[in-house]
Design a protein around this motif. Structure first.
Motif, PDB file in Angstrom:
ATOM      1  N   ALA A  11      21.918  -7.124  -5.755  1.00  0.00           N
ATOM      2  CA  ALA A  11      22.028  -5.225  -5.412  1.00  0.00           C
ATOM      3  C   ALA A  11      21.435  -4.640  -6.659  1.00  0.00           C
ATOM      4  O   ALA A  11      21.562  -4.623  -7.799  1.00  0.00           O
ATOM      5  CB  ALA A  11      23.273  -5.671  -5.493  1.00  0.00           C
TER       6      ALA A  11
ATOM      7  N   ARG B 154      27.260  -4.506  -2.778  1.00  0.00           N
ATOM      8  CA  ARG B 154      26.548  -3.829  -3.541  1.00  0.00           C
ATOM      9  C   ARG B 154      25.854  -2.028  -3.158  1.00  0.00           C
ATOM     10  O   ARG B 154      25.096  -1.339  -4.098  1.00  0.00           O
ATOM     11  CB  ARG B 154      25.656  -3.935  -2.538  1.00  0.00           C
ATOM     12  CG  ARG B 154      23.645  -3.853  -2.115  1.00  0.00           C
ATOM     13  CD  ARG B 154      22.785  -3.866  -1.327  1.00  0.00           C
ATOM     14  NE  ARG B 154      23.790  -3.401   0.181  1.00  0.00           N
ATOM     15  CZ  ARG B 154      23.253  -2.642   0.382  1.00  0.00           C
ATOM     16  NH1 ARG B 154      22.719  -1.129  -0.219  1.00  0.00           N
ATOM     17  NH2 ARG B 154      23.949  -1.553   1.336  1.00  0.00           N
TER      18      ARG B 154
ATOM     19  N   LEU C 146      23.212 -10.562  -7.793  1.00  0.00           N
ATOM     20  CA  LEU C 146      24.986 -10.282  -8.859  1.00  0.00           C
ATOM     21  C   LEU C 146      24.931 -10.758 -10.095  1.00  0.00           C
ATOM     22  O   LEU C 146      25.869 -10.437 -10.883  1.00  0.00           O
ATOM     23  CB  LEU C 146      25.677 -10.658  -7.628  1.00  0.00           C
ATOM     24  CG  LEU C 146      25.713  -9.751  -6.583  1.00  0.00           C
ATOM     25  CD1 LEU C 146      26.659 -10.531  -5.463  1.00  0.00           C
ATOM     26  CD2 LEU C 146      25.985  -8.804  -6.427  1.00  0.00           C
TER      27      LEU C 146
ATOM     28  N   GLU D 236      25.636   0.189  -6.662  1.00  0.00           N
ATOM     29  CA  GLU D 236      23.636   1.146  -5.759  1.00  0.00           C
ATOM     30  C   GLU D 236      24.257   2.715  -6.484  1.00  0.00           C
ATOM     31  O   GLU D 236      23.488   3.511  -6.929  1.00  0.00           O
ATOM     32  CB  GLU D 236      22.432   0.644  -5.175  1.00  0.00           C
ATOM     33  CG  GLU D 236      22.491  -0.643  -5.203  1.00  0.00           C
ATOM     34  CD  GLU D 236      21.760  -0.780  -3.483  1.00  0.00           C
ATOM     35  OE1 GLU D 236      21.782  -0.295  -2.689  1.00  0.00           O
ATOM     36  OE2 GLU D 236      20.833  -2.161  -3.517  1.00  0.00           O
TER      37      GLU D 236
ATOM     38  N   TYR E 186      30.078  -8.406   0.055  1.00  0.00           N
ATOM     39  CA  TYR E 186      28.857  -8.163  -0.847  1.00  0.00           C
ATOM     40  C   TYR E 186      28.179  -6.877  -0.208  1.00  0.00           C
ATOM     41  O   TYR E 186      27.511  -5.666  -1.327  1.00  0.00           O
ATOM     42  CB  TYR E 186      27.789  -9.522  -0.154  1.00  0.00           C
ATOM     43  CG  TYR E 186      25.999  -8.796   0.062  1.00  0.00           C
ATOM     44  CD1 TYR E 186      26.054  -8.768  -1.767  1.00  0.00           C
ATOM     45  CD2 TYR E 186      25.503  -8.514   0.553  1.00  0.00           C
ATOM     46  CE1 TYR E 186      24.495  -8.333  -1.994  1.00  0.00           C
ATOM     47  CE2 TYR E 186      23.830  -8.044   0.697  1.00  0.00           C
ATOM     48  CZ  TYR E 186      23.427  -7.975  -0.814  1.00  0.00           C
ATOM     49  OH  TYR E 186      22.396  -7.859  -1.667  1.00  0.00           O
ATOM     50  N   GLU E 187      27.952  -6.201   0.692  1.00  0.00           N
ATOM     51  CA  GLU E 187      27.844  -5.328   1.441  1.00  0.00           C
ATOM     52  C   GLU E 187      28.315  -3.843   0.813  1.00  0.00           C
ATOM     53  O   GLU E 187      28.287  -3.149   0.588  1.00  0.00           O
ATOM     54  CB  GLU E 187      28.066  -5.104   2.848  1.00  0.00           C
ATOM     55  CG  GLU E 187      28.171  -3.568   3.723  1.00  0.00           C
ATOM     56  CD  GLU E 187      26.234  -3.283   2.892  1.00  0.00           C
ATOM     57  OE1 GLU E 187      25.855  -1.812   3.612  1.00  0.00           O
ATOM     58  OE2 GLU E 187      25.570  -3.507   3.064  1.00  0.00           O
TER      59      GLU E 187
END
Length: 258
Positions: A27, A217, A32, A221, A213-214
């Protein structure tokens, strides 16, 4: 009597049951785990950070990631997380242990620092505090941390027989309120520390499944380029701007203790 040595110990392994290899998923250009350890290391009041992983060769990349960041690594039995924590605490010379998990890349160093300061303040009480945690029913999951004396960790490691107590490290302490003084879980300060975000406590900012996770991330970002030192309330602001993001992992349920 001087200030006790405070050491944060985080656990990580590659063989997560729901999302194998999650701690090294990328990420914002880094694993991570690197985000987690960097943020943890900025916690005020910490004297050291240790990563507790397993002796399995599959976890060699986990150890290498931490060591590349200058973080000490302790390796132990995969099935005995409690034993791993006790070994890591002994290696680091900890007097107070802050327990966190590496599936929390958005851990907030200021919030963990507040936990440490509150616990240290409770050491002046009679009797002193034995255990304190961040209230996971009031904050999003993924900001979790606990603090307790190493002597209790060693007692638990020596005496705990229940598999759940060995896997989850601290139930031996918080399931015995008759023996140990448990502090009221650290809740947000009103009104300054409360974020105006619907369903805040239902949010999941830890990483257990692909949907988690999505979300994490996207948060990393979105936040890192402009504000590398962002805190949990900055995550709330981004989610207010992108309310659809809160639906990404809404269906994921927290794994319960055995």
């Amino acid at each position: 009597m001087g200030r006790p040595r405070v050491v944060a110990i985080s656990q990580a392994r590659m063989t997560s049951t729901r999302l194998p290899g999650k701690v090294l998923m990328p990420a914002a250009g880094r694993p991570l785990l690197a985000h987690h350890l960097d943020r943890l290391a900025r916690t005020p009041g910490l004297d050291a950070v240790v990563l507790a992983t397993t002796v399995n060769t599959a976890d060699d990349p986990v150890a290498a990631c931490a060591e590349g960041l200058g973080i000490a690594v302790f390796r132990g039995d995969e099935a005995d997380v409690l034993g791993r924590f006790a070994g890591a605490a002994a290696m680091a010379g900890a007097e107070l242990v802050v327990r966190v998990t590496a599936d929390c890349p958005l851990i907030d160093p200021v919030l963990v620092g507040r936990l440490i300061a509150t616990f240290l303040g409770g050491q002046c009480d009679d009797p002193p505090l034995d255990y304190l945690s961040i209230d996971s029913t009031r904050y999003p999951r993924g900001l979790d941390a606990e603090i307790f004396p190493r002597r209790l960790l060693e007692e638990a490691a020596a005496n705990a027989a229940d598999p759940a107590e060995r896997e989850h490290v601290t139930p031996y302490i918080y399931h015995r309120p008759d023996r140990f003084r448990l502090g009221a879980a650290l809740a947000p300060d009103a009104p300054a520390d409360l974020a105006d975000l619907e369903g805040l406590a239902e949010q999941r900012w830890c990483v257990d499944e692909p949907a988690d996770y999505e979300l994490v991330r996207r948060l990393l970002e979105a936040l890192l380029p402009a504000n590398p030192g962002f805190g949990w309330q900055d995550c709330c602001k981004i989610l207010r701007d992108h309310p659809d993001w809160m639906d990404i992992n809404r269906s994921v349920r927290q794994k319960t203790l055995h």
